[in-house]
Design a protein around this motif. Structure first.
Motif, PDB file in Angstrom:
ATOM      1  N   ALA A  85       2.381   1.764  -3.418  1.00 25.15           N
ATOM      2  CA  ALA A  85       1.368   2.141  -4.407  1.00 25.15           C
ATOM      3  C   ALA A  85       0.885   3.569  -4.201  1.00 25.15           C
ATOM      4  N   GLU A  86       0.679   3.960  -2.947  1.00 22.72           N
ATOM      5  CA  GLU A  86       0.168   5.310  -2.679  1.00 22.72           C
ATOM      6  C   GLU A  86       1.218   6.371  -2.975  1.00 22.72           C
ATOM      7  N   TYR A 129      -4.230   9.236   1.669  1.00 29.77           N
ATOM      8  CA  TYR A 129      -4.669   7.838   1.761  1.00 29.77           C
ATOM      9  C   TYR A 129      -5.696   7.635   2.866  1.00 29.77           C
ATOM     10  N   ALA A 154      -6.217  16.311  -6.474  1.00 36.43           N
ATOM     11  CA  ALA A 154      -6.979  15.149  -6.022  1.00 36.43           C
ATOM     12  C   ALA A 154      -8.291  15.552  -5.353  1.00 36.43           C
ATOM     13  N   THR A 161       0.823  -1.206   0.000  1.00 35.42           N
ATOM     14  CA  THR A 161       0.000   0.000   0.000  1.00 35.42           C
ATOM     15  C   THR A 161       0.860   1.260   0.000  1.00 35.42           C
ATOM     16  N   ARG A 205       1.315   6.701  -6.671  1.00 35.49           N
ATOM     17  CA  ARG A 205       0.151   7.441  -7.168  1.00 35.49           C
ATOM     18  C   ARG A 205       0.353   8.943  -7.049  1.00 35.49           C
ATOM     19  N   ASP A 234       8.379   7.545  -6.791  1.00 34.61           N
ATOM     20  CA  ASP A 234       8.785   6.170  -7.091  1.00 34.61           C
ATOM     21  C   ASP A 234       9.903   5.768  -6.137  1.00 34.61           C
TER      22      ASP A 234
END
Length: 275
Positions: free
Chosen positions: A142-143, A176, A209, A139, A146, A150
């Motif tokens: 990935a978050e 998140y 976002a 998680t 996003r 990286d």
């Protein structure tokens, strides 16, 4: 008889309603005026910048929005409902996440552990209940990805990251965990030009976002790069409030630097240096 649809409409804030609105908010500590008559609006998908020098009242304003301190006068409205926040947990329950300058991270713990610090998911039951480390690692990676970060190894201690990267982890964490409003306390204060640019990029990503962002800063150039609204504080009171289309960077910088006081100082210095 009220239908469910009508009830939902009544409970839902109308479009354009600020996520957070302060109207004439004041805070006193005995006879000391820390904040007086400050107004601020925070809208979804926008960045509201609060500018001021040390002692201007920025920290007090943060603490009121974050639920650390109750305001003594004025109104605090969250999504159209007048509210008094009693503690930081209430602020979090309303979707207000605050990232302080010191970040409150544990430097020797891995990035994934800091990402979930205090909210760790578990698996298993009873005596077999344990942290779901694989989920937290996946998680976190990935978050961060996003948000455009990286990070190849989320097992590295967060203390090995640069200041800008640590700020970005804190921003991604707030997104998140469902923040609607993100309050950032001087996120670029101790960073160089390149790292400041990295952080501002992720601040803009949080805005894009759909979050409402409050950016506390003493740097008008950083504020103007990303800001939609600007509130200037001086000695605990508002010295200006502008939307982006109402003010230029030069004028914002001038007001931040003292405006007419700076002009008076310039004339005084010119007289003193005259032969």
């Amino acid at each position: 008889m009220t239908t469910k649809a009508a009830a939902d409409t009544e409970a839902t804030p109308t479009e354009g309603t600020p996520l957070v609105k302060l109207d004439g908010v004041s805070k006193y500590y005995g006879n000391i005026r820390a904040l007086e008559g400050v107004s601020l609006e925070v809208h979804a998908g926008e960045i509201s910048c609060v500018l001021g020098d040390n002692g201007a009242g920025k920290s007090t304003l943060i603490k009121i929005i974050a639920g650390l301190h109750k305001h003594d006068a004025g109104t605090l409205t969250i999504e159209g409902e007048e509210t008094t926040l009693g503690n930081p947990r209430e602020a979090l329950d309303h979707g207000i996440a605050t990232v302080y300058q010191d970040l409150a991270v544990v430097p020797l713990m891995p990035v994934w552990r800091n990402f979930f610090l205090g909210s760790e998911p578990t698996k298993g039951t009873g005596p077999f209940k344990r942290l779901d480390v694989d989920l937290m690692r996946r998680t976190t990676h990935a978050e961060l990805l996003r948000m455009g970060i990286d990070l190849r190894d989320v097992d590295q201690p967060i203390g090995t990251l640069s200041g800008g990267e640590r700020q970005c982890v804190a921003i991604a964490r707030a997104v998140y965990f469902g923040a609607k409003v993100l309050v950032l306390d001087e996120p670029t204060a101790a960073l160089g030009v390149k790292q400041s640019g990295v952080v501002l990029k992720y601040v803009a990503a949080a805005r894009d976002a759909g979050l409402g962002v409050v950016l506390i800063t003493h740097n008008p150039h950083h504020a103007y790069l990303v800001g939609n609204r600007f509130v200037l504080l001086k000695r605990g009171a508002m010295s200006g409030s502008h939307t982006r289309d109402e003010i230029t960077l030069d004028e914002l910088t001038r007001q931040m630097a003292g405006g007419s006081e700076l002009d008076d100082l310039r004339h005084e210095l010119e007289r003193d240096s005259a032969p």
